[in-house]
Design an enzyme around this catalytic site. Sequence first.
Site, mmCIF file in Angstrom:
data_model
loop_
_atom_site.group_PDB
_atom_site.id
_atom_site.type_symbol
_atom_site.label_atom_id
_atom_site.label_comp_id
_atom_site.label_asym_id
_atom_site.label_seq_id
_atom_site.Cartn_x
_atom_site.Cartn_y
_atom_site.Cartn_z
ATOM 1 N N HIS A 1 4.535 -7.409 2.301
ATOM 2 C CA HIS A 1 3.206 -7.988 2.064
ATOM 3 C C HIS A 1 2.467 -8.124 3.403
ATOM 4 C CE1 HIS A 1 4.370 -8.604 -1.954
ATOM 5 N NE2 HIS A 1 4.388 -9.916 -2.028
ATOM 6 N N CYS B 1 6.064 -15.330 -1.934
ATOM 7 C CA CYS B 1 6.329 -14.354 -0.872
ATOM 8 C C CYS B 1 5.132 -14.117 0.064
ATOM 9 C CB CYS B 1 6.821 -13.044 -1.476
ATOM 10 S SG CYS B 1 5.994 -12.585 -2.993
HETATM 11 P P1 NAP Z 1 11.949 -9.224 -12.397
HETATM 12 O O1 NAP Z 1 12.220 -8.024 -11.593
HETATM 13 O O2 NAP Z 1 11.000 -9.133 -13.539
HETATM 14 O O3 NAP Z 1 13.357 -9.771 -12.936
HETATM 15 C C1 NAP Z 1 13.447 -10.793 -13.882
HETATM 16 C C2 NAP Z 1 14.914 -11.188 -14.025
HETATM 17 O O4 NAP Z 1 14.991 -12.364 -14.840
HETATM 18 C C3 NAP Z 1 15.800 -10.149 -14.688
HETATM 19 O O5 NAP Z 1 17.059 -10.194 -14.041
HETATM 20 C C4 NAP Z 1 15.929 -10.660 -16.121
HETATM 21 O O6 NAP Z 1 17.095 -10.220 -16.760
HETATM 22 C C5 NAP Z 1 15.994 -12.146 -15.832
HETATM 23 N N1 NAP Z 1 15.685 -13.027 -16.948
HETATM 24 C C6 NAP Z 1 14.622 -12.998 -17.782
HETATM 25 N N2 NAP Z 1 14.685 -14.025 -18.662
HETATM 26 C C7 NAP Z 1 15.819 -14.713 -18.364
HETATM 27 C C8 NAP Z 1 16.460 -15.847 -18.927
HETATM 28 N N3 NAP Z 1 15.938 -16.497 -19.969
HETATM 29 N N4 NAP Z 1 17.626 -16.263 -18.370
HETATM 30 C C9 NAP Z 1 18.164 -15.618 -17.318
HETATM 31 N N5 NAP Z 1 17.620 -14.539 -16.754
HETATM 32 C C10 NAP Z 1 16.452 -14.089 -17.265
HETATM 33 O O7 NAP Z 1 11.388 -10.434 -11.489
HETATM 34 P P2 NAP Z 1 11.590 -10.684 -9.898
HETATM 35 O O8 NAP Z 1 10.507 -10.012 -9.135
HETATM 36 O O9 NAP Z 1 12.990 -10.433 -9.546
HETATM 37 O O10 NAP Z 1 11.239 -12.237 -9.776
HETATM 38 C C11 NAP Z 1 12.199 -13.240 -10.062
HETATM 39 C C12 NAP Z 1 11.652 -14.595 -9.670
HETATM 40 O O11 NAP Z 1 11.457 -14.620 -8.253
HETATM 41 C C13 NAP Z 1 10.309 -14.946 -10.306
HETATM 42 O O12 NAP Z 1 10.269 -16.344 -10.573
HETATM 43 C C14 NAP Z 1 9.314 -14.567 -9.216
HETATM 44 O O13 NAP Z 1 8.091 -15.272 -9.324
HETATM 45 C C15 NAP Z 1 10.083 -14.944 -7.958
HETATM 46 N N6 NAP Z 1 9.729 -14.257 -6.724
HETATM 47 C C16 NAP Z 1 9.650 -12.891 -6.668
HETATM 48 C C17 NAP Z 1 9.359 -12.253 -5.458
HETATM 49 C C18 NAP Z 1 9.287 -10.751 -5.320
HETATM 50 O O14 NAP Z 1 8.949 -10.276 -4.212
HETATM 51 N N7 NAP Z 1 9.583 -9.967 -6.351
HETATM 52 C C19 NAP Z 1 9.160 -13.018 -4.302
HETATM 53 C C20 NAP Z 1 9.263 -14.408 -4.386
HETATM 54 C C21 NAP Z 1 9.542 -15.006 -5.577
HETATM 55 P P3 NAP Z 1 17.127 -8.892 -17.694
HETATM 56 O O15 NAP Z 1 17.260 -7.716 -16.790
HETATM 57 O O16 NAP Z 1 18.351 -9.110 -18.533
HETATM 58 O O17 NAP Z 1 15.863 -8.872 -18.491
#
Ligand code: NAP
Length: 349
Positions: free
Chosen positions: A242, A149
């Site tokens: 950001h 991001c």
């Molecule tokens: P997050 O809020 O921590 O959410 C993690 C998600 O993954 C939850 O829905 C969780 O489900 C699920 N999960 C965990 N283990 C899993 C598995 N084995 N199989 C399927 N689902 C699983 O993280 P996030 O910020 O949304 O980030 C998600 C991804 O996007 C990451 O790879 C991150 O690096 C990337 N990303 C994030 C951003 C940002 O601004 N946040 C920007 C760009 C990229 P439960 O609720 O059931 O635990």
Amino acid sequence: MNKIPAAVLAATGSVGQRFVQLLDNHPWFEVVALTASDRSVGKTYQEACHWVLTEPMPDWAKKMVVQPSEPDKLKARIYFSAMPADAARELEPRFAAAGGCVVSNASAYRKEPDVPILLPEVNPDHIRLIERQRSARGWKGCILTNPNCTSTGLTVALKALQNRFGLRRAFVVSMQAISGAGYPGVASLDILDNVLPYISGEEEKVAWEPRKMLGELTDGGIRLAELTISAHTNRVAVSDGHLVCLSLELGQKAALNEVRQALAEYQAPEVSRSLPSAPQPPIVVRDEPDRPQPRLDRMTGKGMTTVVGRLQEDAIFDVRMVILSHNTIRGAAGGAIYNAELLVESGLM
Ligand code: NAP
């Protein structure tokens, strides 16, 4: 037109929620399944998800039962992935092998030579890597990714300047919102009244991913742009958006007004301009001395436009500026939806 069935993988997290919100009434895609970890499987989405967005949870999502991320159990054609990198590494290729198009936010496959990192307003031609990916891996589906991001807004601004003046060296300092760490993310006792000067793996991503996106698609793959990037990345107590301070050495000298004009007049390549999620304009330049600010400017262009301000001459490099991009919209879910639209438009579905 019949809508294309789509699933959101890891729909309960920070990015997954954005997918659900942004896909509500999308003209091309219809969400038919939501998945998450074992913790959530079998619950309704409303039960499993601690909704943190100001926009309401769409009614159709509330009663959907969260499913496991198993390709043979889901009947979508597009899989919007918000999975953590380790789960993505294992599961995304299985969806691609089963014929699904995985549009991923995870970093797991960004470095693979046959996987594009895409920003439709920057490098839509890189989507052709999918053809090589399919023939090399024997997949009917594919994996395409969006950048981390912090690289997103930075790369859009760099592209506008690369086209006109060339690029040599960039010095970058980020101030990244808490939602970028997911939910629940950073502990409140760590971030309140504080700045965290370390985000694991982030500086390496910001130093490398823009070079791939600004690189050239050749017969042998992507030739990385000849640009050196030095990046400091920091977590700050902002909810969304950001901010990046950039000092830049250009390939050729340019007056400040020419740099401003290159940014303000930048247009996405034709193929990406009219897609439903296309920001118009891609870049807004602010001339006030104290803009952009995350709280005031992150929703510019529904959160898809890159906002640039504080454009000045730089005492060490040539120019400097401040760049703002909404991390969970342009930098994550909104960007991935824009990539999926490009995939459909390019006839690669
Ligand atoms: P997050 O809020 O921590 O959410 C993690 C998600 O993954 C939850 O829905 C969780 O489900 C699920 N999960 C965990 N283990 C899993 C598995 N084995 N199989 C399927 N689902 C699983 O993280 P996030 O910020 O949304 O980030 C998600 C991804 O996007 C990451 O790879 C991150 O690096 C990337 N990303 C994030 C951003 C940002 O601004 N946040 C920007 C760009 C990229 P439960 O609720 O059931 O635990």
